[in-house]
Enzyme design. Structure first.
Site, short mmCIF file in Angstrom:
data_model
loop_
_atom_site.label_atom_id
_atom_site.label_comp_id
_atom_site.label_asym_id
_atom_site.label_seq_id
_atom_site.Cartn_x
_atom_site.Cartn_y
_atom_site.Cartn_z
N GLU A 417 -17.39 -47.37 11.97
CA GLU A 417 -16.45 -47.48 10.99
C GLU A 417 -15.13 -46.49 11.34
O GLU A 417 -15.39 -45.35 11.48
CB GLU A 417 -17.15 -46.98 9.71
CG GLU A 417 -18.22 -47.69 9.31
CD GLU A 417 -19.04 -46.99 7.96
OE1 GLU A 417 -18.43 -46.30 7.45
OE2 GLU A 417 -20.20 -47.47 7.95
N LEU A 446 -18.66 -51.90 7.44
CA LEU A 446 -19.29 -50.71 6.69
C LEU A 446 -20.98 -51.01 6.49
O LEU A 446 -21.27 -51.30 5.12
CB LEU A 446 -18.54 -50.47 5.51
CG LEU A 446 -18.76 -49.10 4.95
CD1 LEU A 446 -17.73 -48.60 3.88
CD2 LEU A 446 -20.13 -48.90 3.91
N HIS A 519 -20.57 -35.78 2.28
CA HIS A 519 -19.67 -35.42 3.44
C HIS A 519 -20.13 -34.04 3.98
O HIS A 519 -19.70 -33.70 5.19
CB HIS A 519 -18.05 -35.47 2.88
CG HIS A 519 -17.80 -36.74 2.49
ND1 HIS A 519 -17.58 -37.03 1.08
CD2 HIS A 519 -17.51 -38.09 2.97
CE1 HIS A 519 -17.18 -38.27 0.93
NE2 HIS A 519 -17.31 -39.01 2.01
#
Length: 727
Positions: A417, A446, A519
């Site tokens: 991606e 994705l 993240h």
């Protein structure tokens, strides 16, 4: 052998015995029907034998193909060079394909697998799988369609390899066939893979994939709603749909050939809906009467594909009923003879023999390739050589290493991606697409399962894939592509098939101004326990460049599956102790320094009071703590593990014994984190000195400053180090 017969066996014989002979019609696919019947009968008697052997404790697998033997018609419609990834009920397909290649013994293959003989030709008795390199049947153990992403990846990569001039094991016009059940068609892995195939085809990319759904209407005990498969896949844009009833052999042969020819001509995906029945239950231990009525079970006997083929042989005057039964019984006797022989074959005799095929390990060969100066180096770096030499950040060093690998080998492809036009979320792949083009560096949809599936297929097609998973947290929804597919193929093929790949994953915590638990993620436990999978975790730029080259060399030479964990917080870090000191920059490794052996650590300092063992973000933190401790008169050395699997146990023990005290500095969680196997390795190998560990909390990582309440910090490291130094 037991004389017990199955009800479906009795029904077949009684039904055929009740027929009358017919005159020959002089038409119809006579030879094809005879070959089809022999394959189907062979598969049926393999199922009978599997159940008998299992009841005697001599066989170890009884999920049969009875009722699905119409898939033999699919094999008849394809070439034996077309790569096949088969459902566990595709026994008829396997037997028929084996008959298409001289010198093959498909009945023996399957029986050797059932009794777990080391002489079995694909897995050497490690598992009963349909697989044979000579038949282009790639072994699969999937029960939940986890092989579909690989099939999509292989179909995609055949065209990509041809475009790059990379030779593959299959002809350029091959069709990839992948079979699966109607229950598996509902699994997210299947739906994602089919979506990925259509996504490629929509863009005009070659996707020669024949999807064969063997629909028996039930998944173990759960019914598939009638009409569901057709409703779901019968009118999908971009997916050519074919359907046929497996009880009609002549029609099966025609439709299967039409579907295979369409895919071969159009290089686009097609869906063959093969309506089947499931006879004799799910498996040997399954009590089918617990969830199906006797009427339901016996009614399916009428739709037996073997009975349908026998009827076609009699109705067309090709065989008389007695001849059909004689042929059927001859196959029973043949399978019984082979089974007796299989029982006398040897079994795997030791743990070493069982594990021998997990991976190939040739460190000298890996070192030689990793240390080579790429022949196209000057050409590749003609426009940026001074900048590419350094000093570099971690991100720049990885970019430089990727550039060299892309330039040296036409088979290396980088994808994921945002990796192409954008150059990655953190700029790590910036400029690669411009330099090498969209054939070698490309963006994907994705879907992490599809990304890893593409890599699995690309490796089979002769490419060397370097996929990127954008964040460590994202790999977990696709972990089975590494666990169930990537890490097992060599094991279940006795090393005849491999999955060369280097999976780059951005991970760990300590991102500033961005994050949350998706993240910032420090969960690596799911990656560390995969036999044979290499897990690299560089911290410094020069190590990252060299370790990436080592991983690529290991994938290229030994077919290794490598996971390359990149600390996001260190991507663009320049300083170590003070702002502007530039001490976390490094020059790109010079020729001769391009290799870090798998499982070798890096040591900083030579203190004799305390050893700090760490990796990733923990290394610069440990180095800063070590400096402060030295100012207090405590001699410290820091060991960067660099490799989380296999752990550098030899270097770990040497560094531990040099000081007699070890503090493991682990940024991952206390439970299931890296410190657990490190401490275990020290204890197992007899280290008797004091050991302590500091870790992050057993928590997900929140947004903002709250993250530092649960992440390991330098104050905690220093406090623990001071306490340990006193012991």
């Amino acid at each position: 052998m037991s004389d017990k017969t199955e009800p479906v066996d009795e029904f077949f014989r009684a039904a055929v015995a009740g027929w009358s002979a017919r005159p020959s019609t002089g038409s119809g696919p006579g030879d094809e029907l005879l070959e089809l019947f022999d394959s189907q009968a062979g598969s049926r008697h393999l199922d009978f034998q599997a159940r008998q052997l299992g009841s005697q404790g001599k066989g170890f697998y009884s999920i049969g193909s009875s009722g699905h033997e119409s898939n033999a018609a699919v094999a008849a419609a394809l070439r034996p060079t077309d790569p096949a990834l088969l459902h566990y009920r595709s026994g008829g397909f396997y037997v028929h394909r084996g008959g298409q290649v001289p010198g093959q013994h498909p009945l023996r293959d399957v029986l050797l697998g059932i009794v777990a003989s080391a002489d079995e030709p694909i897995s050497a008795g490690r598992h009963k799988v349909f697989g044979n390199a000579e038949l282009s049947v790639i072994p699969q153990t999937s029960t939940i369609a986890s092989h579909l992403p690989r099939a999509v990846g292989l179909a995609f990569s055949l065209g990509r390899a041809a475009k790059l001039g990379v030779p593959t094991a299959w002809p350029a016009d091959s069709v990839v066939v992948c079979s699966f059940g109607d229950a598996s068609a509902n699994h997210s892995t299947a739906t994602g893979a089919i979506n990925s195939a259509l996504h490629c085809a929509f863009q005009g990319l070659p996707m020669p994939l024949l999807l064969v759904c063997e629909d028996n209407g039930i998944g173990i005990s759960v019914r598939t709603p009638q009409g569901w498969i057709e409703s779901t896949y019968g009118n999908r844009a971009g997916l050519r749909y074919f359907a046929v009833d497996g009880a009609d052999p002549v029609r099966c042969l025609a439709v299967a050939r039409e579907a295979a020819d369409w895919v071969r001509e159009h290089r686009a995906p097609a869906f063959l809906h093969l309506r089947t029945v499931r006879l004799m239950g799910h498996a040997g231990s399954d009590v089918e009467s617990g969830y199906r009525s006797r009427t339901e079970i016996t009614t399916d006997y009428q739709r037996d594909p073997l009975l349908g083929t026998a009827k076609a042989l009699v109705d067309n005057g090709i065989l008389e009923p007695g001849e059909v039964l004689a042929r059927y019984e001859d196959k029973r006797a043949e399978v019984a003879r082979i089974a007796e022989d299989a029982l006398g074959r040897r079994k795997l005799g030791s743990a070493a023999e069982v594990m021998a095929s997990i991976y190939q390990d040739r460190p000298d060969v890996i070192a030689r390739r990793a240390g080579e100066v790429p022949p196209r180096r000057a050409e590749v770096f003609a426009d940026q050589l001074p900048e590419a030499e350094g000093p570099l950040t971690l991100a720049q060093a990885i970019n430089r290493s990727l550039t060299e690998e892309l330039g040296r080998d036409p088979g290396v492809v980088v994808f994921g991606e945002d990796v192409a036009r954008k150059g990655g979320v953190y700029g790590v792949t910036r400029g690669l697409r411009k330099k090498f083009g969209g054939t070698k560096v490309f963006d994907t949809l994705l879907d992490e399962q599809s990304i890893l599936g593409t890599a699995l297929g690309a490796g089979l097609a002769g490419l060397l894939p370097i996929p990127e998973i954008q964040y460590l947290a994202y790999v977990h929804n696709a972990a089975d592509q590494l666990r169930g597919e990537g890490s097992t193929l060599s094991f279940f093929s006795n090393g005849q098939y491999r999955n060369p790949m280097v999976v780059r994953i951005a991970g760990y915590g300590y991102q500033k101004g961005f994050g949350g638990h998706f993240h910032n993620d420090d969960s690596v436990a799911a990656l560390r326990d995969l036999p044979g999978v290499v897990v690299a975790s560089p911290s410094r730029p020069d190590d990252a460049a060299a370790m990436l080259r080592t991983c690529v060399a290991a994938a290229h030479e030994d077919g290794r599956v490598c996971v390359f964990l990149e600390p996001i917080a260190l991507y663009h870090t320049r300083d170590l102790h003070e702002p502007g000191d530039g001490e976390w920059l490094a020059r790109y490794p010079a020729p001769g320094e391009h290799h870090v052996p798998i499982g070798r650590a890096r040591e900083y300092g030579d203190g004799d009071d305390l050893t700090l063992v760490s990796f990733g973000n923990g290394v610069p933190m440990s180095l800063r703590v070590a400096k402060r401790l030295r100012e207090r008169g405590i001699g410290v050395r820091v060991l960067d593990l660099r490799w989380l699997a296999p752990l550098p146990v030899e270097d770990l023990l040497a560094a531990a014994r040099a000081t007699g005290r070890v503090l493991v500095v682990d940024e991952t969680r206390r439970s299931g984190g890296v410190s657990e196997p490190v401490v275990t390795a020290l204890v197992d190998d007899g280290f008797a000195g004091p050991i302590a560990r500091v870790t992050s909390e057993d928590s997900f990582i929140p947004l903002g400053a709250a993250a530092y309440h649960v992440l390991l910090d330098e104050d905690t490291i220093e406090t623990a180090a001071l306490e340990l130094a006193k012991r």
